[in-house]
Design a protein around this motif. Sequence first.
Motif, mmCIF file in Angstrom:
data_model
loop_
_atom_site.group_PDB
_atom_site.id
_atom_site.type_symbol
_atom_site.label_atom_id
_atom_site.label_comp_id
_atom_site.label_asym_id
_atom_site.label_seq_id
_atom_site.Cartn_x
_atom_site.Cartn_y
_atom_site.Cartn_z
ATOM 1 N N MET A 1 0.948 -0.979 -0.016
ATOM 2 C CA MET A 1 0.012 0.039 0.111
ATOM 3 C C MET A 1 0.835 1.205 -0.005
ATOM 4 O O MET A 1 2.021 1.279 0.362
ATOM 5 C CB MET A 1 -0.909 -0.057 1.275
ATOM 6 C CG MET A 1 -0.224 -0.112 2.456
ATOM 7 S SD MET A 1 -1.241 0.085 3.886
ATOM 8 C CE MET A 1 -1.910 1.613 3.904
ATOM 9 N N SER A 2 0.372 2.283 -0.662
ATOM 10 C CA SER A 2 0.950 3.570 -0.436
ATOM 11 C C SER A 2 1.158 4.152 1.019
ATOM 12 O O SER A 2 0.016 4.050 1.698
ATOM 13 C CB SER A 2 0.479 4.603 -1.340
ATOM 14 O OG SER A 2 0.862 3.917 -2.708
ATOM 15 N N GLU A 3 1.932 4.946 1.331
ATOM 16 C CA GLU A 3 2.145 5.435 2.724
ATOM 17 C C GLU A 3 1.496 6.755 2.902
ATOM 18 O O GLU A 3 1.756 7.647 2.184
ATOM 19 C CB GLU A 3 3.363 5.506 3.249
ATOM 20 C CG GLU A 3 3.577 5.863 4.541
ATOM 21 C CD GLU A 3 5.019 5.836 5.143
ATOM 22 O OE1 GLU A 3 5.710 6.915 5.541
ATOM 23 O OE2 GLU A 3 5.613 4.761 5.123
ATOM 24 N N TYR A 171 1.634 5.347 15.864
ATOM 25 C CA TYR A 171 0.502 4.748 16.208
ATOM 26 C C TYR A 171 -0.019 3.756 15.241
ATOM 27 O O TYR A 171 0.681 3.243 14.340
ATOM 28 C CB TYR A 171 -0.698 5.981 16.095
ATOM 29 C CG TYR A 171 -0.631 7.208 16.658
ATOM 30 C CD1 TYR A 171 -0.124 7.138 18.039
ATOM 31 C CD2 TYR A 171 -0.919 8.419 16.205
ATOM 32 C CE1 TYR A 171 0.240 8.466 18.823
ATOM 33 C CE2 TYR A 171 -0.911 9.674 17.134
ATOM 34 C CZ TYR A 171 -0.457 9.406 18.519
ATOM 35 O OH TYR A 171 -0.353 10.805 19.160
ATOM 36 N N MET A 172 -1.209 2.751 15.885
ATOM 37 C CA MET A 172 -1.342 1.733 15.223
ATOM 38 C C MET A 172 -2.370 2.120 13.911
ATOM 39 O O MET A 172 -2.917 3.137 14.074
ATOM 40 C CB MET A 172 -2.053 0.530 15.954
ATOM 41 C CG MET A 172 -0.777 0.038 17.087
ATOM 42 S SD MET A 172 -1.583 -1.249 18.187
ATOM 43 C CE MET A 172 -2.397 -2.473 16.894
ATOM 44 N N LEU A 173 -2.425 1.138 13.166
ATOM 45 C CA LEU A 173 -3.405 1.287 11.908
ATOM 46 C C LEU A 173 -4.976 1.335 12.721
ATOM 47 O O LEU A 173 -5.264 1.085 13.522
ATOM 48 C CB LEU A 173 -3.496 0.217 11.344
ATOM 49 C CG LEU A 173 -1.964 -0.305 10.417
ATOM 50 C CD1 LEU A 173 -2.315 -1.796 9.831
ATOM 51 C CD2 LEU A 173 -2.160 0.620 9.088
ATOM 52 N N PRO A 174 -5.638 2.476 11.985
ATOM 53 C CA PRO A 174 -5.052 3.072 10.617
ATOM 54 C C PRO A 174 -4.805 4.554 10.567
ATOM 55 O O PRO A 174 -4.425 5.077 9.839
ATOM 56 C CB PRO A 174 -6.530 3.300 10.019
ATOM 57 C CG PRO A 174 -7.560 3.226 10.951
ATOM 58 C CD PRO A 174 -6.936 2.372 12.093
ATOM 59 N N SER A 175 -4.745 5.143 12.068
ATOM 60 C CA SER A 175 -4.152 6.260 12.179
ATOM 61 C C SER A 175 -2.650 6.602 12.281
ATOM 62 O O SER A 175 -2.039 7.706 12.208
ATOM 63 C CB SER A 175 -4.713 7.143 13.744
ATOM 64 O OG SER A 175 -3.975 5.943 14.683
ATOM 65 N N GLY A 176 -1.844 5.445 12.180
ATOM 66 C CA GLY A 176 -0.567 5.267 12.012
ATOM 67 C C GLY A 176 -0.104 4.000 11.352
ATOM 68 O O GLY A 176 -1.201 3.080 10.980
ATOM 69 N N PRO A 177 1.137 3.673 10.974
ATOM 70 C CA PRO A 177 1.516 2.540 10.346
ATOM 71 C C PRO A 177 1.641 1.094 11.363
ATOM 72 O O PRO A 177 1.944 0.282 10.440
ATOM 73 C CB PRO A 177 3.037 3.065 9.780
ATOM 74 C CG PRO A 177 3.583 4.015 10.651
ATOM 75 C CD PRO A 177 2.252 4.548 11.374
ATOM 76 N N LEU A 178 1.718 1.395 12.482
ATOM 77 C CA LEU A 178 2.196 0.070 13.276
ATOM 78 C C LEU A 178 1.033 -0.796 13.210
ATOM 79 O O LEU A 178 -0.121 -0.711 13.128
ATOM 80 C CB LEU A 178 2.351 0.503 14.663
ATOM 81 C CG LEU A 178 3.413 1.220 15.139
ATOM 82 C CD1 LEU A 178 3.531 1.378 16.708
ATOM 83 C CD2 LEU A 178 4.762 0.359 14.783
#
Length: 346
Positions: A1-3, A171-178
């Motif tokens: 996925m695109s970041e 942060y964890m998905l979906p607000s961050g990439p973790l």
Amino acid sequence: MSEPKFWNSKTHPATLALRPLSGVYALAEGAKRFFIKPQHPGKPVVCVGNLTAGGAGKTPTVDFLAQHFAAQGLSPAILSRGYGGQLSTTSGPAVRVDRDVHTASQVGDEPLMMAADWPVYISPDRFASLRAALAQGADIAIKDDGFQNPSMQHHFNLLVIDGASGLGNGYMLPSGPLRQPLAVGLSKADALLILGPPSHASLGPLIAQCASQKVAVFYGHIIGHKPKLAAGEKAFAYCGIAKPEKFLASLEASGVALVGHRAFGDHHVFSEAEADDLLQQGATLITTQKDMARLSGAPIGSKLHALAEQSEVLKIHLDIENADALMRLLDETVKARQANQSYTSY
């Protein structure tokens, strides 16, 4: 996925708006770990995973490990989910990828690309892939991704992280990439491989936490091999990968002069119109190995086939600093855990 760009911000409106969903994601991820009991695979399995979503460099790392095992006289096989492929959603037996038979739309672009050099098996059920690989002569498996899936124990967990992206906003998905809590991920990791210059601000605290959790840290670089271009010849680059800036940086480092470039979304399926537009650029076309895998098998006479025929490919390899130490750690850990099949790696 695109970041998404907001993955690097703790205060972006999208980040703040999605924080409640990250809480839901964290609960679901934790419940999965609580209720699923990991099973020992019986034969050695090395997992190449990551802490975050998005491209980190797992594929060249998988290739590096496969070469290492082959040099030892072993027969490695690669277990893949087959992301983006139609066959990866079927519940039947695992499929061994055949470049003469399959297309990227069936098995995914990365498995099709890796199948040029190694036996690759795809299935939603990694145990099914492992059984198929062992039945056809493999004696060690490399699991491409699936680090967060708790169903299978791994003999060694190698996490790959992009030096420029790090952990983003943390942060964890979906607000961050973790993809799961950092402490949980590191508790299962045996080594962390940072690819590219370690420039992201999150890497300092991450490396410190690795030290406290006794996770070995290594560094590596993706090296591009300049295609055969005439002296002074310029090129137009195109790609559909998660981090196109890495492709462009590799081109620059390998000495390829560009007149322009175009980036598409990760795993992009090119249309005839897009292929025709690229063919009109009036310069030598150059793309990635993953993109070429998606173009392979296009009907003869189509614009897509012409694009594949007229495009050069930037081939890459992974260079790891202190690679001998990493491989020694890997080999010793795999041997010890295979001798003790009651261990838990998850």
